[in-house]
Design an enzyme around this catalytic site. Structure first.
Site, PDB file in Angstrom:
ATOM      1  N   GLU A  48     107.279  88.439 -97.267  1.00 35.40           N
ATOM      2  CA  GLU A  48     106.435  87.778 -96.271  1.00 35.40           C
ATOM      3  C   GLU A  48     105.785  86.507 -96.822  1.00 35.40           C
ATOM      4  OE1 GLU A  48     106.174  88.234 -93.146  1.00 35.40           O
ATOM      5  OE2 GLU A  48     107.420  90.028 -93.086  1.00 35.40           O
ATOM      6  N   TYR A 132      98.263  87.080 -90.147  1.00 34.16           N
ATOM      7  CA  TYR A 132      99.678  87.388 -89.933  1.00 34.16           C
ATOM      8  C   TYR A 132     100.237  88.258 -91.056  1.00 34.16           C
ATOM      9  CZ  TYR A 132     104.646  87.220 -90.355  1.00 34.16           C
ATOM     10  OH  TYR A 132     105.949  87.618 -90.542  1.00 34.16           O
ATOM     11  N   ASP A 150     102.753  84.847 -85.815  1.00 32.22           N
ATOM     12  CA  ASP A 150     103.068  83.740 -86.712  1.00 32.22           C
ATOM     13  C   ASP A 150     103.493  82.554 -85.856  1.00 32.22           C
ATOM     14  OD1 ASP A 150     105.665  84.340 -85.853  1.00 32.22           O
ATOM     15  OD2 ASP A 150     106.527  83.899 -87.817  1.00 32.22           O
TER      16      ASP A 150
END
Length: 358
Positions: A48, A132, A150
């Site tokens: 991520e 996020y 996002d």
């Protein structure tokens, strides 16, 4: 015929998304095939953070697996040096992400038994993890039913509800209301893929699985309104100073140091850089040969880099030349072997300059 609201037809909305993801989603991505009980949340976390501002293909082909081989756990990452982390991050850009990874790992070792904590709020308390990232790690790494937003999901929701300037709170509220709590993992991954593959800047509305719910499909370019990014123009002169010793070529570099507020090396804090100046003295043209120029975008700058090169007879001649030039004498200048550059965290700006070497 006007679009029906996704909020009023959630079962149909979820079904369309699930069917599309099963057929067209990027289900093979390695970070989508991990345990969701927290035991592999570290691998999700790394993916991520890497995927922020970076294409999936680049992360997958060049960075994800080498980083995990070098730092297979939070403990390994916590025990690393900043130089080691930055070297493996080299080319990904936005180096604060890499520094925060290491800081986060150290905190997790000190306070959470070497594991990422469970829960959005606890994750958000860690450096480099925002709304996020916390939501994505919670959902994809811990199997929690969490909605998040996002840039891709923002574009989908903005068009879905014809919102030209949605606030973060509006979007987060929609993420929560629209969430498929029966399969949050696949639903969230599908939304990310729809935003990346279909609901792009130039939308492919004809193949969108949720077009029947989209109020903005007649003018997708209006949603959301674009924010013009203004970069500052910056001219930098990079100096390649080389000499030979014991049949090995050495090059002058500015080594990383903590306080970089007084010079242009702050552009790549924590990385090695070629010596650089905004404007060289006219007399320097006698010592250096101009070998090329290139454009380079970095954070808020559009850089025009002019590259100048010289070869000195030996180390002392290189030191004498450097001492005669208006480089900041507080900079941590060092000489390194050219063949050792692959082992150093060298700025991408300097990498591009060195490609111009004859």
């Amino acid at each position: 015929m006007s679009a029906r609201s996704a909020l009023d037809a959630l079962p149909a909305f979820h079904t369309q998304i699930a069917q599309w993801y099963a057929k067209c989603g990027r289900v093979e991505l390695p970070w989508r095939n991990l345990a969701r009980d927290g035991s592999q949340s570290y691998e999700v976390y790394i993916s991520e953070i890497m995927l922020q501002q970076t294409q999936v293909s680049r992360v997958l082909e060049e960075f994800y697996f080498p980083f995990l081989r070098a730092f297979p756990s939070l403990r390994a990452l916590a025990d690393s040096s900043e130089q080691e982390v930055l070297r493996l991050w080299q080319g990904l850009g936005y180096y604060t992400r890499a520094r925060n990874l290491r800081k986060c790992a150290q905190i997790c070792v000190q306070k959470h038994g070497g594991m990422l904590p469970r829960g959005v709020e606890k994750l958000k308390s860690l450096p480099g993890i925002g709304d996020y990232s916390a939501g994505a790690i919670s959902c994809f790494g811990f199997g929690e039913s969490v909605g998040f937003v996002d840039s891709n999901i923002k574009r989908v929701f903005s068009r879905l509800f014809a919102l030209p300037n949605p606030t973060h709170s509006q979007l987060q509220s929609l993420a929560t209301k629209l969430l498929d709590t029966n399969d949050s993992f696949s639903y969230n991954q599908a939304l990310l893929d729809i935003g990346a593959l279909v609901c792009r800047a130039r939308a492919l509305c004809l193949v969108c699985p949720i077009r029947e719910f989209c109020k903005g499909s007649n003018a997708p370019h209006r949603y959301p309104q674009k924010i013009t990014r203004v970069r500052e123009d910056l001219v930098l002169h990079l100096f390649v100073i080389v000499f030979c010793q014991s049949h090995k070529d050495f090059i002058a570099l500015i080594a990383p140091q903590r306080d970089l507020s007084h010079n242009h090396s702050q552009l790549y804090a924590g990385l090695y850089n070629l010596p650089m100046l905004p404007t060289p003295l006219p007399s320097m043209s006698k010592s250096f040969t101009h070998i090329g120029r290139f454009k380079h975008a970095y954070t808020k700058y559009n850089i025009t880099a002019e590259v100048l090169c010289t070869r000195c007879a030996d180390r002392q001649a290189a030191l004498n030349l450097i001492d005669s030039l208006p480089f900041d004498k507080h900079e941590n200048l060092t000489f390194v072997r050219l063949d050792s550059l692959p082992t150093l965290p060298l700025s991408n700006l300097s990498h591009k300059a060195l490609k111009l070497l004859p």
